[in-house]
Write an enzyme that holds these catalytic residues in place. Structure first.
Site, PDB file in Angstrom:
ATOM      1  N   VAL A  19      28.722 -14.307  -7.901  1.00 25.01           N
ATOM      2  CA  VAL A  19      27.790 -15.195  -8.599  1.00 25.01           C
ATOM      3  C   VAL A  19      28.230 -15.424 -10.055  1.00 25.01           C
ATOM      4  CG1 VAL A  19      25.415 -15.320  -9.494  1.00 25.01           C
ATOM      5  CG2 VAL A  19      25.821 -14.672  -7.117  1.00 25.01           C
ATOM      6  N   ASP A  47      32.080  -7.519 -17.628  1.00 21.31           N
ATOM      7  CA  ASP A  47      31.899  -6.725 -16.410  1.00 21.31           C
ATOM      8  C   ASP A  47      32.330  -5.292 -16.702  1.00 21.31           C
ATOM      9  OD1 ASP A  47      31.792  -7.716 -13.117  1.00 21.31           O
ATOM     10  OD2 ASP A  47      32.295  -5.633 -13.623  1.00 21.31           O
ATOM     11  N   ARG A  52      38.497  -5.543 -12.223  1.00 17.54           N
ATOM     12  CA  ARG A  52      38.092  -6.932 -11.945  1.00 17.54           C
ATOM     13  C   ARG A  52      38.494  -7.844 -13.123  1.00 17.54           C
ATOM     14  NH1 ARG A  52      36.954 -11.265  -8.852  1.00 17.54           N
ATOM     15  NH2 ARG A  52      35.079 -12.397  -9.416  1.00 17.54           N
ATOM     16  N   THR A  98      22.198  -6.340  -6.705  1.00 17.77           N
ATOM     17  CA  THR A  98      20.895  -5.717  -6.424  1.00 17.77           C
ATOM     18  C   THR A  98      20.924  -5.245  -4.964  1.00 17.77           C
ATOM     19  OG1 THR A  98      20.086  -7.989  -6.111  1.00 17.77           O
ATOM     20  CG2 THR A  98      19.434  -6.893  -8.126  1.00 17.77           C
ATOM     21  N   THR A 138      19.105 -11.385  -7.392  1.00 18.73           N
ATOM     22  CA  THR A 138      17.959 -11.485  -6.481  1.00 18.73           C
ATOM     23  C   THR A 138      17.081 -10.235  -6.616  1.00 18.73           C
ATOM     24  OG1 THR A 138      19.398 -12.663  -4.977  1.00 18.73           O
ATOM     25  CG2 THR A 138      17.324 -11.852  -4.065  1.00 18.73           C
ATOM     26  N   CYS A 278      23.091 -10.182   0.996  1.00 16.63           N
ATOM     27  CA  CYS A 278      21.964 -11.092   0.697  1.00 16.63           C
ATOM     28  C   CYS A 278      20.975 -11.093   1.853  1.00 16.63           C
ATOM     29  CB  CYS A 278      22.485 -12.504   0.424  1.00 16.63           C
ATOM     30  SG  CYS A 278      23.330 -12.615  -1.154  1.00 16.63           S
ATOM     31  N   ARG A 349      31.247  -6.207   2.521  1.00 17.35           N
ATOM     32  CA  ARG A 349      30.052  -5.398   2.286  1.00 17.35           C
ATOM     33  C   ARG A 349      29.012  -5.577   3.398  1.00 17.35           C
ATOM     34  NH1 ARG A 349      28.791  -6.889  -3.840  1.00 17.35           N
ATOM     35  NH2 ARG A 349      29.652  -8.845  -3.114  1.00 17.35           N
TER      36      ARG A 349
HETATM   37  N1  LIG Z   1      27.186 -13.185  -3.288  1.00 18.63           N
HETATM   38  C1  LIG Z   1      26.280 -14.031  -2.879  1.00 18.63           C
HETATM   39  O1  LIG Z   1      26.467 -14.740  -1.907  1.00 18.63           O
HETATM   40  C2  LIG Z   1      24.998 -14.201  -3.614  1.00 18.63           C
HETATM   41  C3  LIG Z   1      24.306 -15.406  -3.484  1.00 18.63           C
HETATM   42  C4  LIG Z   1      23.108 -15.563  -4.170  1.00 18.63           C
HETATM   43  C5  LIG Z   1      22.593 -14.519  -4.928  1.00 18.63           C
HETATM   44  N2  LIG Z   1      23.279 -13.347  -5.010  1.00 18.63           N
HETATM   45  C6  LIG Z   1      22.715 -12.285  -5.832  1.00 18.63           C
HETATM   46  O2  LIG Z   1      23.388 -12.298  -7.081  1.00 18.63           O
HETATM   47  C7  LIG Z   1      23.548 -10.958  -7.577  1.00 18.63           C
HETATM   48  C8  LIG Z   1      25.014 -10.664  -7.786  1.00 18.63           C
HETATM   49  O3  LIG Z   1      25.658 -10.709  -6.545  1.00 18.63           O
HETATM   50  P1  LIG Z   1      27.240 -10.765  -6.405  1.00 18.63           P
HETATM   51  O4  LIG Z   1      27.526 -11.035  -4.991  1.00 18.63           O
HETATM   52  O5  LIG Z   1      27.815 -11.644  -7.442  1.00 18.63           O
HETATM   53  O6  LIG Z   1      27.602  -9.251  -6.747  1.00 18.63           O
HETATM   54  P2  LIG Z   1      29.069  -8.641  -6.944  1.00 18.63           P
HETATM   55  O7  LIG Z   1      28.973  -7.238  -6.544  1.00 18.63           O
HETATM   56  O8  LIG Z   1      30.075  -9.549  -6.339  1.00 18.63           O
HETATM   57  O9  LIG Z   1      29.286  -8.720  -8.512  1.00 18.63           O
HETATM   58  C9  LIG Z   1      28.515  -8.045  -9.439  1.00 18.63           C
HETATM   59  C10 LIG Z   1      29.394  -7.618 -10.596  1.00 18.63           C
HETATM   60  O10 LIG Z   1      28.549  -6.992 -11.570  1.00 18.63           O
HETATM   61  C11 LIG Z   1      29.256  -5.919 -12.164  1.00 18.63           C
HETATM   62  N3  LIG Z   1      28.292  -5.021 -12.767  1.00 18.63           N
HETATM   63  C12 LIG Z   1      27.496  -4.094 -12.172  1.00 18.63           C
HETATM   64  N4  LIG Z   1      26.706  -3.510 -13.098  1.00 18.63           N
HETATM   65  C13 LIG Z   1      27.004  -4.081 -14.285  1.00 18.63           C
HETATM   66  C14 LIG Z   1      26.529  -3.904 -15.610  1.00 18.63           C
HETATM   67  N5  LIG Z   1      25.550  -3.030 -15.887  1.00 18.63           N
HETATM   68  N6  LIG Z   1      27.080  -4.627 -16.607  1.00 18.63           N
HETATM   69  C15 LIG Z   1      28.065  -5.522 -16.341  1.00 18.63           C
HETATM   70  N7  LIG Z   1      28.567  -5.729 -15.105  1.00 18.63           N
HETATM   71  C16 LIG Z   1      28.024  -5.026 -14.087  1.00 18.63           C
HETATM   72  C17 LIG Z   1      30.055  -5.331 -11.015  1.00 18.63           C
HETATM   73  O11 LIG Z   1      31.162  -4.600 -11.498  1.00 18.63           O
HETATM   74  C18 LIG Z   1      30.452  -6.598 -10.221  1.00 18.63           C
HETATM   75  O12 LIG Z   1      31.729  -7.084 -10.606  1.00 18.63           O
HETATM   76  C19 LIG Z   1      22.859 -10.066  -6.560  1.00 18.63           C
HETATM   77  O13 LIG Z   1      21.537  -9.872  -6.932  1.00 18.63           O
HETATM   78  C20 LIG Z   1      22.912 -10.892  -5.277  1.00 18.63           C
HETATM   79  O14 LIG Z   1      21.883 -10.543  -4.395  1.00 18.63           O
HETATM   80  C21 LIG Z   1      24.483 -13.172  -4.391  1.00 18.63           C
END
Ligand SMILES: NC(=O)c1ccc[n+]([C@@H]2O[C@H](COP(=O)([O-])OP(=O)(O)OC[C@H]3O[C@@H](n4cnc5c(N)ncnc54)[C@H](O)[C@@H]3O)[C@@H](O)[C@H]2O)c1
Length: 444
Positions: A19, A47, A52, A98, A138, A278, A349
């Site tokens: 995201v 990040d 990454r 999340t 989310t 998700c 995942r």
């Molecule tokens: N991937 C999807 O398809 C998708 C779609 C819609 C919504 N979401 C929601 O968006 C959110 C993020 O999802 P994602 O898939 O991008 O997750 P992800 O795991 O791909 O990426 C999250 C990133 O955040 C970093 N991170 C964790 N804690 C941190 C902190 N305290 N400070 C800075 N960086 C930190 C991690 O190292 C990771 O690189 C979630 O809530 C998910 O449910 C995801």
């Protein structure tokens, strides 16, 4: 306090995964608005995962969401794991994971940590510009106001709507889907007060071509996101349950769905393995909140149970067919195509294909897994599974199981499929990609 200039503000994106990185990328692209105003925002992607950041800075996005071989990082985008670099930003957008824990309860630790980071930054902040915090992760309805904002207020000693404002705008991207990218998906926004909600609306309008919808409140925006995925999860659960019933009735589920879909208002959902972070996770955020307020959500949890049990049902079905065909389970060879949680996406995942393989592994079968998208090193390090990028040539299997419908597999021709199966072998086609003339067994 004055709100930041939408076209020139400095923005930090906290969490650069599926995201956060595409969002940072789009926000930092210099662009002209309709009224010819030039948008030039300094964006700092932060990040905690240094690896990454190093990969992205070297031009490798392992989520495949942005092809950094074709597109350069915008010059206004800086990617860092140094938190000091985001201290001077005006806008903080939180895109951290999340997940759920082993008891299927929300694990809010990454979100809380991001709030602590923002609280610490705001405490030291000396600026006359109103800081804006936007959550995109989310969550369940109420999380932003009941959990996130209190952490920021406590650490920063600042007050919401006086010293800072806050909004919630859920992300709706669909990884691996090139027809629905960030700019093409309508965005829902909300804010802690009217001015904040309007500012966030105008801000996202600068990058979202599909339009922006202002929800009535932060809670409404949170709830809207969670029900989008809950609805999808339940619809798939219904299709999975129907697949089980029709299998027992000896009716081809695909034929039933094809016939039913001729009615104008029949919803075209299909059975499937619901994994990822998700659709298989978000309903638990909703059920957690429902239970917290004393309501037991029977239907949502029943759907989750059905979907989570599908790998067991598929394996039982597979063994049943093998017995009927006199194929010894122990020592038999199975080729499994696809291991990621969804098609054309590298994400492993919560992939239920892994659960399915783990169950098969107990039966002494010889398992070959092919997935051109999955990260083979991660699959081995985390799950002890060996993944091949290509289908081995010249080898025949007792069973070929299609588990993920990657485009790569859809391009295989009839002759090539045929060469992969022993005389008494069979195709168990979970994804409907094996040509019908090869008589694949379709149970979903
Ligand atoms: N991937 C999807 O398809 C998708 C779609 C819609 C919504 N979401 C929601 O968006 C959110 C993020 O999802 P994602 O898939 O991008 O997750 P992800 O795991 O791909 O990426 C999250 C990133 O955040 C970093 N991170 C964790 N804690 C941190 C902190 N305290 N400070 C800075 N960086 C930190 C991690 O190292 C990771 O690189 C979630 O809530 C998910 O449910 C995801």
């Amino acid at each position: 306090m004055k709100f930041p200039d939408i076209n020139k503000c400095s923005v930090s994106i906290i969490g650069l995964g599926y995201v956060g990185f595409p969002l940072a990328f789009e926000l930092s692209k210099p662009q002209k608005r309709l009224n010819n105003i030039l948008i030039e925002r300094k964006v700092i992607g932060f990040d905690i995962n240094e690896e990454r950041i190093n990969e992205l800075n070297k031009g490798l996005d392992n989520t495949n969401e942005i092809d950094l071989k074709k597109e350069d990082l915008p010059s206004l985008l800086e990617l860092t794991s140094d938190v000091e670099k985001i201290h001077k930003c005006d806008v903080f957008i939180v895109t951290v994971p999340t997940p759920i824990d082993e008891n299927k309860k929300p694990d809010l630790s990454p979100l809380k940590n991001a709030c602590k980071t923002i609280g610490t930054i705001l405490k030291k902040r000396k600026s006359s510009i109103m800081p804006i915090v936007i959550y995109e992760s989310t969550v369940f309805p109420g999380a932003t106001e009941e959990i996130c904002i209190p952490i920021i207020e406590e650490i920063s000693s600042m007050k919401l709507n006086i010293d800072f404002v806050c909004g919630y705008s859920p992300e709706r991207i669909n990884p691996g889907d090139s027809d629905h990218k960030l700019r093409d998906i309508k965005k829902v926004v909300s804010g802690s007060n009217k001015d904040c909600a309007n500012w966030i609306l105008e801000f996202y309008k600068t990058i979202i071509d599909a339009g922006v919808f202002k929800a009535k409140s932060i809670k409404v925006a949170e709830a809207a996101k969670i029900i989008e995925n809950t609805q999808r999860d339940l619809n798939i659960a219904l299709m999975n349950e129907l697949a089980i019933i029709f299998d027992k009735l000896n009716i081809d589920n695909n034929d039933v769905l094809e016939a039913a879909a001729t009615k104008w208002n029949f919803l075209k959902f299909r059975p499937g393995l619901v994994g990822g972070h998700c659709i298989g996770v978000d309903p638990y955020y909703l059920t957690f909140k429902a239970e917290e307020i004393g309501y037991y959500p029977q239907l949502v949890l029943a759907g989750r149970k059905i979907n989570d049990n599908m790998p067991n049902w598929i394996v039982d079905k597979l063994f049943f067919i093998m017995n009927k065909k006199d194929i010894n389970i122990s020592g038999s060879e199975i080729l499994i195509l696809g291991i990621t949680f969804k098609e054309n996406c590298p994400d492993l995942r919560n992939s239920l294909v892994i659960n399915l393989i783990n169950k098969l592994n107990k039966s002494n079968m010889k398992i070959t897994i092919v997935d051109p998208y999955a990260d083979a090193k991660l699959a081995f390090d985390k799950h002890k599974l060996k993944i091949l990028k290509d289908i081995p040539i010249g080898h025949k299997y007792d069973i070929l199981l299609t588990a993920v419908g990657h485009n790569y597999f859809k391009n295989i021709n009839v002759l090539a499929w045929k060469k992969l199966i022993k005389n008494n072998g069979f195709f168990l086609d979970l994804k409907g990609i094996i040509p019908r003339e090869l008589n694949p067994i379709r149970i979903m």
